[in-house]
Enzyme design. Structure first.
Site, PDB file in Angstrom:
ATOM      1  N   HIS A  72      34.612  43.895  32.792  1.00  0.00           N
ATOM      2  CA  HIS A  72      33.955  43.107  33.838  1.00  0.00           C
ATOM      3  C   HIS A  72      32.949  42.125  33.220  1.00  0.00           C
ATOM      4  CE1 HIS A  72      30.556  42.824  36.843  1.00  0.00           C
ATOM      5  NE2 HIS A  72      31.552  42.341  37.536  1.00  0.00           N
ATOM      6  N   GLU A  75      34.791  39.236  31.794  1.00  0.00           N
ATOM      7  CA  GLU A  75      35.204  38.322  32.875  1.00  0.00           C
ATOM      8  C   GLU A  75      34.056  37.353  33.214  1.00  0.00           C
ATOM      9  OE1 GLU A  75      34.364  38.159  37.188  1.00  0.00           O
ATOM     10  OE2 GLU A  75      35.366  40.082  36.917  1.00  0.00           O
ATOM     11  N   HIS A  76      32.844  37.907  33.381  1.00  0.00           N
ATOM     12  CA  HIS A  76      31.688  37.046  33.665  1.00  0.00           C
ATOM     13  C   HIS A  76      31.495  36.023  32.548  1.00  0.00           C
ATOM     14  CE1 HIS A  76      28.971  38.643  36.979  1.00  0.00           C
ATOM     15  NE2 HIS A  76      30.067  39.355  37.108  1.00  0.00           N
ATOM     16  N   GLU A 147      24.315  43.094  40.165  1.00  0.00           N
ATOM     17  CA  GLU A 147      25.579  43.401  40.833  1.00  0.00           C
ATOM     18  C   GLU A 147      25.786  44.921  40.897  1.00  0.00           C
ATOM     19  OE1 GLU A 147      28.911  41.334  39.146  1.00  0.00           O
ATOM     20  OE2 GLU A 147      30.348  42.276  40.496  1.00  0.00           O
TER      21      GLU A 147
END
Lengths: 434, 427
Positions: A72, A75-76, A147
């Site tokens: 993740h 991805e960012h 997040e």
């Protein structure tokens, strides 16, 4: 470089057709021409998600274990481009870009009405061009921590995630996709590059496009922009998962008014076409047991034990397979007992045949509905390819499914391998109000 | 575009809209009742579509009703209850696959229309009112819905903010009403309210799909009998008045991430300019708020803007750590000042306009979304299609954008504050 294989996949039942291409750079390209549509949806995805945290390359002796949440994080970070952030590039074409990381895949996508080919160039370029520095890796930590905190407050997410953590001993599906604030603290640019090099090679990736597009122009752009690299086949380990559940009950208190529950059953994992068949069969089996037209639903809905939030679903993938029930109830333990009792009753007496036939038609209707927009069509192609099946297999499996298949699936559910996850209100007063 | 749209008045405050495009594989049919939002009737109104969408005269049992829909290729009938300015909208909606996909040649579309019209105009009754048992379950669910409004912290914060922003106006009320009004409902009072709505509410019937709904108009007239209806008063658009002094408020909950909402009223009458202002400020990933508050300064996990054109209000919505609340607030207001001063780059402006154009075209690919678009706009007397609205936004000049930003007046600052920064406790 160019196309080394071309396959046309069609289905008479729905009258649809798509093209599957294999590019010499290793990439699989899937194109579904939908000429009447205004928008185009494109996804560029890699078979790499939160569960791939222990891996090695064929030439490596030992497995490498990376911090949870790194897929993740990666991805960012890919959205950071050395010259210009990706969102700013899309802003110039008008495309709406995004990305997501799931348990087993990471996808970069955009939707647009105009300037599709320019947007495709942006997509193919930034995903193949990582740019990680100590500074930009550090900067993202705060955003991702926020997040993670947002997920911690989300009861829908927590109740599901806690069920998985109760179900699995070692399989990384039990770990939250974004990791924890602590685990992301260990992520460095070197680790990001290591994961990128292992999983972001074109053999492990797929480009999926649906909409009013020209195949030749897509190929021309791919020829120009795809980077020719050596094929890499990372080997992942998911641990030696026992077939028992890790913890039969998981409870957490959050700011909710009525308790929420997930009740899941651990089944042996299946992959490929058989995995899809098992997934669809389990979906229809649970629906026959407890859909709104069932005697089970009617009885417990009338009693007020369950309400209209009650649902059934199946969560399956590489090394995990879990049919589950969810909803709100003031008495989750009673719901748990009622479900176990109903499963055992139907094992002995048989599922309702009329409901099975109706739900089969219903599932067919859902499959047709899934083809009604470019986003769903492109996503279906990508998911199917990554699961090793054809986009139309779902429709054929539904058509071929028999009552006996559903009954067999039901009998395979071992009710001793169940997990009850409950989110309880922090204030008991709220739960018992009225 | 190959989409055909037509909205027709059938008399008695009933309109019928048809959105047609042969590419759609599914059909959508919706009956919407529009009535003034009031604290006295909100709970009764909101429970009505939830009762109507679960059974009908010919299928009074919920189980049988559901079995019938399942066998109709998983057609769905579902309720809706929403807020549109000072009005409450109540809907019974249905979706089904197109007839050309039927395995046995069934007329699925016609059956869907029949079912929904029967649900709305010929509900299952018991002793002349809604059946006691079904009613009680729905009342219980409504109470649960009110209690669980707190579960989604972002929407809960929005609801709390609306109460302050629109204090004294119908829009301040929750569409579910209050625990007290929900608890006081009875089958008789709700049935009487249902009869009032059927004879007095504005009614919008919408079809969106791939095949023309033959006979639908006659069926609607037959079901509602427009000639016998009391003609409802026109929908009044009432912008929310600007406060003399802005208001600050906060609630405290045991959550990890705070939610902060800043609300502004706008005086501008230039609607395309306000739409553009919203895009430039915070409605895209290249907006000023996303780029600066989230990306450059890492002050929030999310920070975006939205606009309520009926009530002339702009909201900035953010998820933020407690220690960054003040810094985030200052930066949000600084970004508004930047737009007022005209410090908007050509690329920011063109990105916002491109995003508007793109999303306008995207509506045509989604029949339900397009139905929603036409509904929301026709209620306000606007007949433009998505592309016509987009064209007007794209024609907005920098001076008009500055004027729209300058017309913003701070109204409310709301904070849903966490008790502390530690995570929830696992057991």
């Amino acid at each position: 470089m160019s196309i080394v294989n071309k396959e046309i996949i069609s289905n008479e039942r729905c009258g649809e057709q798509l093209v599957k291409l294999r590019h010499s750079a290793g990439l699989t390209i899937m194109i579904w021409k939908m000429p009447d549509y205004s928008t185009v949806h494109a996804l560029f995805g890699t078979k790499y998600g939160s569960i791939n945290n222990t891996f090695k390359l064929p030439e490596d002796k030992d497995f490498t274990v990376v911090p949870n949440g790194i897929a993740h994080y990666l991805e960012h970070k890919l959205f950071e481009n050395e010259d210009c952030p990706v969102f700013e590039q899309y802003a110039k074409t008008g495309a709406s870009g995004n990305a997501y990381t799931s348990i087993d895949k990471t996808c970069y996508l955009f939707s647009c009405s105009d300037n599709f080919y320019e947007s495709l160039e942006i997509l193919l370029s930034f995903v193949q061009d990582p740019y990680f520095t100590d500074e930009n890796v550090e900067k993202e930590r705060g955003i991702i921590a926020q997040e993670i905190k947002m997920y911690e407050d989300n009861p829908d997410w927590r109740v599901f995630s806690n069920m998985l953590s109760g179900m699995y001993h070692t399989h990384p599906v039990k770990i939250d996709i974004p990791g924890t604030v602590e685990s992301i603290g260990e992520i460095t640019k070197e680790l990001l590059y290591q994961c990128y090099n292992a999983f972001y090679n074109l053999d492990n990736m797929v480009l999926s496009i649906a909409g009013n597009v020209d195949e030749d122009r897509i190929i021309e752009i791919c020829d120009r922009l795809l980077k020719d690299g050596r094929p890499v086949s990372p080997i992942c380990s998911f641990g030696d998962e026992p077939d028992t559940v890790a913890q039969p009950e998981v409870r957490q208190k959050l700011e909710v008014a009525v308790p929420m529950f997930n009740i899941g059953f651990k089944l042996p994992p299946v992959s490929g076409l058989e995995g899809l068949r098992a997934d669809i069969t389990a979906k229809i089996t649970l629906a026959v047991l407890a859909y709104e037209g069932s005697s089970f639903y009617r009885r417990y809905y009338d009693e007020g034990l369950i309400n209209s939030t009650f649902y059934t679903d199946v969560f399956s993938g590489d090394g995990f397979f879990c049919p589950y029930f969810g909803g709100e109830s003031r008495e989750p333990h009673r719901v748990f007992s009622a479900i176990i009792e109903e499963i055992e009753r139907c094992k002995a007496e048989g599922l309702d045949r009329e409901s099975f036939n109706a739900l089969k038609k219903s599932l067919y209707g859902s499959a047709i509905r899934e083809l009604d927009n470019v986003e769903a069509a492109a996503t279906l192609m990508l998911n199917s390819h990554m699961d090793g099946v054809s986009p139309f297999d779902q429709m054929e499996i539904i058509a071929d499914m028999t009552y006996e298949d559903a009954q067999k699936m039901l009998c395979s559910i071992d009710t001793s391998k169940a997990v009850l996850s409950i989110i309880e209100p922090k204030s008991e007063e709220e739960a018992s109000d009225e | 575009m190959s989409v055909q749209y037509e909205r027709k008045e059938l008399g008695g405050g009933i309109h019928f809209s048809v959105i047609l495009d042969k590419r759609y594989k599914t059909n959508f049919f919706s009956v919407r009742l529009i009535t003034k939002l009031s604290p006295e009737t909100a709970s009764a109104n909101s429970i009505i579509p939830s009762i109507l969408s679960k059974s009908c005269e010919s299928h009074p049992s919920q189980t049988e009703f559901n079995r019938m829909l399942t066998a109709l290729y998983g057609s769905t009938v579902y309720d809706g209850c929403g807020k549109l300015g000072d009005y409450q909208t109540l809907s019974v909606n249905g979706t089904a696959i197109g007839d050309r996909y039927a395995l046995e040649g069934e007329n699925i579309c016609g059956q869907l229309i029949d079912i929904i019209l029967e649900c709305v105009t010929r509900p299952a009754l018991e002793n002349g009112v809604f059946p006691e048992k079904e009613f009680e379950l729905k009342r219980r669910e409504l109470i649960d819905d009110i209690l669980t409004e707190i579960n989604d912290k972002r929407s809960y914060a929005f609801m709390q903010t609306s109460k302050i922003v629109y204090k004294g106006e119908p829009a301040a009320n929750s569409v579910n009403g209050t625990l007290e009004t929900a608890k006081s409902l009875t089958p008789k009072t709700v049935y009487e309210q249902y009869r009032r709505l059927i004879s007095e509410a504005q009614i919008e019937v919408i079809f969106a799909g791939g095949e023309y709904p033959e006979g639908a108009e006659e069926k609607i007239i037959g079901a509602f009998k427009p000639a016998d209806r009391k003609v409802p008063s026109d929908i009044i658009i009432a912008p929310s008045p600007v406060k003399h002094q802005s208001v600050s408020a906060e609630d405290e909950l045991d959550v990890v991430q705070c939610k902060m909402i800043l609300a502004y009223k706008f005086r501008s009458e230039n609607e395309p300019a306000v739409r553009l202002l919203n895009m430039v400020l915070g409605a895209t990933p290249v907006s000023k708020l996303f780029t600066n508050v989230r990306e450059k300064l890492s002050l929030c996990y999310y920070c975006s803007s939205s606009v309520n054109l009926m009530k002339k209000t702009l909201f900035v919505d953010s998820g933020v750590s407690l220690d960054k609340v003040e810094a985030a607030k200052a930066e949000i207001n600084r970004q508004i000042e930047e737009i007022k001063a005209g410090n908007v780059t050509e690329s920011e402006l063109s990105a916002a306009k491109l995003a508007i154009s793109n999303s306008a075209k995207a509506y045509y690919d989604y029949p339900k979304a397009l139905a929603g678009w036409y509904f929301n706009n026709s209620i306000r007397g606007i007949s433009d299609d998505p592309e016509e609205i987009a064209a007007k936004v794209c024609a907005v000049t920098m001076d008009e954008l500055k004027e729209a930003a300058a017309s913003l007046v701070p109204d409310t600052e709301y904070l849903l504050r966490g008790l502390d920064e530690s995570a929830g406790d696992d057991e």
